[in-house]
Design a protein around this motif. Structure first.
Motif, short mmCIF file in Angstrom:
data_model
loop_
_atom_site.label_atom_id
_atom_site.label_comp_id
_atom_site.label_asym_id
_atom_site.label_seq_id
_atom_site.Cartn_x
_atom_site.Cartn_y
_atom_site.Cartn_z
N VAL A 209 0.87 -1.17 0.00
CA VAL A 209 0.00 0.00 0.00
C VAL A 209 0.90 1.22 0.00
O VAL A 209 1.93 1.23 0.66
CB VAL A 209 -0.90 -0.03 1.27
CG1 VAL A 209 -1.34 1.35 1.67
CG2 VAL A 209 -2.08 -0.95 1.06
N ILE A 211 1.29 5.19 0.91
CA ILE A 211 0.63 6.20 1.76
C ILE A 211 0.97 7.61 1.29
O ILE A 211 2.14 7.95 1.11
CB ILE A 211 1.01 6.05 3.25
CG1 ILE A 211 0.90 4.59 3.69
CG2 ILE A 211 0.13 6.93 4.12
CD1 ILE A 211 1.39 4.36 5.11
N GLU A 227 -0.27 1.64 9.44
CA GLU A 227 -0.60 0.84 8.27
C GLU A 227 -0.09 -0.60 8.42
O GLU A 227 -0.80 -1.55 8.10
CB GLU A 227 -0.02 1.50 7.01
CG GLU A 227 -0.37 0.80 5.71
CD GLU A 227 -1.87 0.64 5.48
OE1 GLU A 227 -2.66 1.43 6.03
OE2 GLU A 227 -2.25 -0.30 4.75
N GLU A 246 -3.19 -0.53 -3.18
CA GLU A 246 -3.94 0.72 -3.30
C GLU A 246 -3.13 1.89 -2.76
O GLU A 246 -2.08 1.69 -2.15
CB GLU A 246 -5.26 0.61 -2.53
CG GLU A 246 -5.06 0.42 -1.04
CD GLU A 246 -6.36 0.33 -0.24
OE1 GLU A 246 -7.41 0.72 -0.78
OE2 GLU A 246 -6.31 -0.12 0.91
N THR A 247 -3.67 3.08 -2.99
CA THR A 247 -3.10 4.28 -2.39
C THR A 247 -3.99 4.66 -1.21
O THR A 247 -5.20 4.71 -1.35
CB THR A 247 -3.08 5.43 -3.41
OG1 THR A 247 -2.32 5.02 -4.54
CG2 THR A 247 -2.46 6.67 -2.82
N ARG A 248 -3.38 4.89 -0.06
CA ARG A 248 -4.14 5.31 1.11
C ARG A 248 -3.64 6.66 1.58
O ARG A 248 -2.45 6.97 1.45
CB ARG A 248 -4.03 4.28 2.24
CG ARG A 248 -4.67 2.93 1.88
CD ARG A 248 -4.49 1.87 2.95
NE ARG A 248 -5.30 2.11 4.14
CZ ARG A 248 -6.56 1.66 4.29
NH1 ARG A 248 -7.14 1.00 3.32
NH2 ARG A 248 -7.22 1.90 5.40
N TRP A 250 -3.16 9.60 4.68
CA TRP A 250 -2.99 9.66 6.13
C TRP A 250 -3.89 10.76 6.66
O TRP A 250 -3.81 11.90 6.21
CB TRP A 250 -1.53 9.95 6.48
CG TRP A 250 -1.29 10.26 7.93
CD1 TRP A 250 -0.88 11.44 8.47
CD2 TRP A 250 -1.43 9.35 9.03
NE1 TRP A 250 -0.76 11.34 9.84
CE2 TRP A 250 -1.09 10.06 10.21
CE3 TRP A 250 -1.82 8.00 9.15
CZ2 TRP A 250 -1.13 9.48 11.48
CZ3 TRP A 250 -1.85 7.43 10.42
CH2 TRP A 250 -1.50 8.15 11.57
N THR A 257 -5.06 5.66 8.43
CA THR A 257 -5.02 5.74 6.97
C THR A 257 -6.40 5.38 6.43
O THR A 257 -7.19 4.72 7.09
CB THR A 257 -3.99 4.75 6.38
OG1 THR A 257 -4.38 3.41 6.71
CG2 THR A 257 -2.58 5.02 6.90
N PHE A 258 -6.71 5.89 5.22
CA PHE A 258 -8.01 5.60 4.60
C PHE A 258 -7.77 5.35 3.11
O PHE A 258 -6.85 5.91 2.52
CB PHE A 258 -8.97 6.78 4.81
CG PHE A 258 -8.48 8.08 4.23
CD1 PHE A 258 -8.85 8.48 2.95
CD2 PHE A 258 -7.60 8.89 4.96
CE1 PHE A 258 -8.38 9.67 2.42
CE2 PHE A 258 -7.11 10.08 4.42
CZ PHE A 258 -7.51 10.47 3.15
N SER A 259 -8.62 4.51 2.52
CA SER A 259 -8.43 4.14 1.12
C SER A 259 -8.72 5.34 0.22
O SER A 259 -9.73 6.01 0.37
CB SER A 259 -9.36 2.99 0.77
OG SER A 259 -9.16 2.63 -0.57
N GLN A 260 -7.82 5.62 -0.72
CA GLN A 260 -8.03 6.72 -1.66
C GLN A 260 -8.38 6.19 -3.04
O GLN A 260 -9.36 6.58 -3.64
CB GLN A 260 -6.80 7.61 -1.74
CG GLN A 260 -6.69 8.57 -0.57
CD GLN A 260 -5.57 9.56 -0.76
OE1 GLN A 260 -4.48 9.19 -1.21
NE2 GLN A 260 -5.80 10.81 -0.43
#
Ligand code: ADP
Ligand code: MG
Ligand code: ZN
Length: 289
Positions: A209, A211, A227, A246-248, A250, A257-260
């Motif tokens: 992932v 960040i 993460e 994926e890209t997450r 901050w 962290t959250f999924s982008q």
């Protein structure tokens, strides 16, 4: 006994270079300019027919960083077009480097360096003014170096987070010492994107992932630790398959962290050598041997 989880980190670090002018035009490179859209011209605004000219000082700055970390300076180097559409890249592509980066290899603070290449920064979008967005192009075309490290596997999340953050701090010192970048993270002059993965087998890398939106060393350390621990928890509870590439982002307020978005593969960018720019023979141009 519980499984042992190894944590792998690879870093992508961008730094705006301290030069008089932008990467491909003679506009002033002034990160402290408050008035929007004053340091702009037909080249960095992508007007039809405007042609880029490479900034020698920026190339020299990247060579200096390469020498400082014992990297190999390429004799042959070139610029490529990285094609994508976004309002902050007026040309519809970013000038970057793909096949022939200025620097390959090198080592700094526990990490092997893969490459350092030169590209141009994007404009700044401002979404905080109301029901519309504004774009400030003062930053468009500012020289930006990108350093990519090899993945490094650590014994646990704590050591991974500390060692990776330490790398970024050491790099900042190198940039300061060489005088090539202000590298202020709060001002976005240095931007750190850690890739994180977890594995039970240190010979096999896990799903990674990336960040984004980290703006201090403290957040970097916390984001990596968070993460890695999130991944370990998923694996511990038999939900390892939920870890996707994926890209997450901050989230500084939530400290999580959250999924982008799912990461695009490099093929989507349709890289090709920029026909507007000359091929470079760096040894000759910079008296290297
Ligand atoms: P991408 O094509 O997705 O950008 P790259 O192979 O170019 O991936 O690697 C980007 C960064 O991710 C590098 O810093 C690399 O060291 C790191 N990386 C690659 N694989 C992993 C992994 N499994 N875990 C952690 N970091 C990784
Ligand atoms: Mg990449
Ligand atoms: Zn310009």
């Amino acid at each position: 006994m519980a499984n042992k989880y190894y944590v792998t980190i690879g870093l992508e670090i961008h730094a705006e270079l301290k030069t008089q002018t932008k990467m491909f035009c003679s506009c002033k490179n002034n990160p402290d300019e408050d008035k929007p859209n004053v340091n702009i011209c037909p080249v960095c605004m992508a007007h039809p027919g405007a042609l880029p000219v490479p900034n020698k000082q920026a190339i020299e700055n990247v060579i200096k960083v390469g020498l400082a970390i014992n990297g190999n300076i390429a004799d042959f180097s070139e610029f490529d077009r990285k094609n994508y559409f976004y309002p902050d890249i007026p040309k519809g592509y970013q000038i970057s480097q793909y096949k022939y980066p200025i620097v390959s290899g090198g080592h700094l603070a526990d990490f092997d360096v893969t490459r350092i290449h030169l590209e141009e920064d994007t404009a700044n979008n401002k979404h905080d003014r109301g029901d519309f967005s504004l774009i400030d192009f003062n930053r468009a075309g500012v020289p930006l170096m990108e350093l990519v490290t090899e993945p490094h596997t650590f014994e646990n999340a704590d050591i991974a987070a500390k060692t990776a953050t330490n790398f970024a701090k050491e790099l900042q010192l190198v940039l300061w010492y060489l005088g090539v970048s202000e590298a202020n993270m709060e001002k976005g002059e240095m931007r750190l994107e850690p890739n994180v993965s977890v594995t039970t087998d240190p010979k096999k890398l896990g799903t990674k992932v990336e960040i984004k939106n980290i703006n201090s060393f403290r957040s970097a350390e916390r984001a990596i630790k968070y993460e890695a621990e999130r991944m370990i928890e998923l694996m511990e509870s038999g939900k390892g398959a939920d870890i996707v590439q994926e890209t997450r982002g901050w989230d500084e307020n939530k400290q999580s962290t959250f999924s982008q978005r799912k990461k695009e593969g490099s093929a989507d960018y349709r890289y090709f050598p920029d026909p507007d720019l000359p091929k470079m023979k760096l040894y000759e141009a910079f008296n290297l041997e």
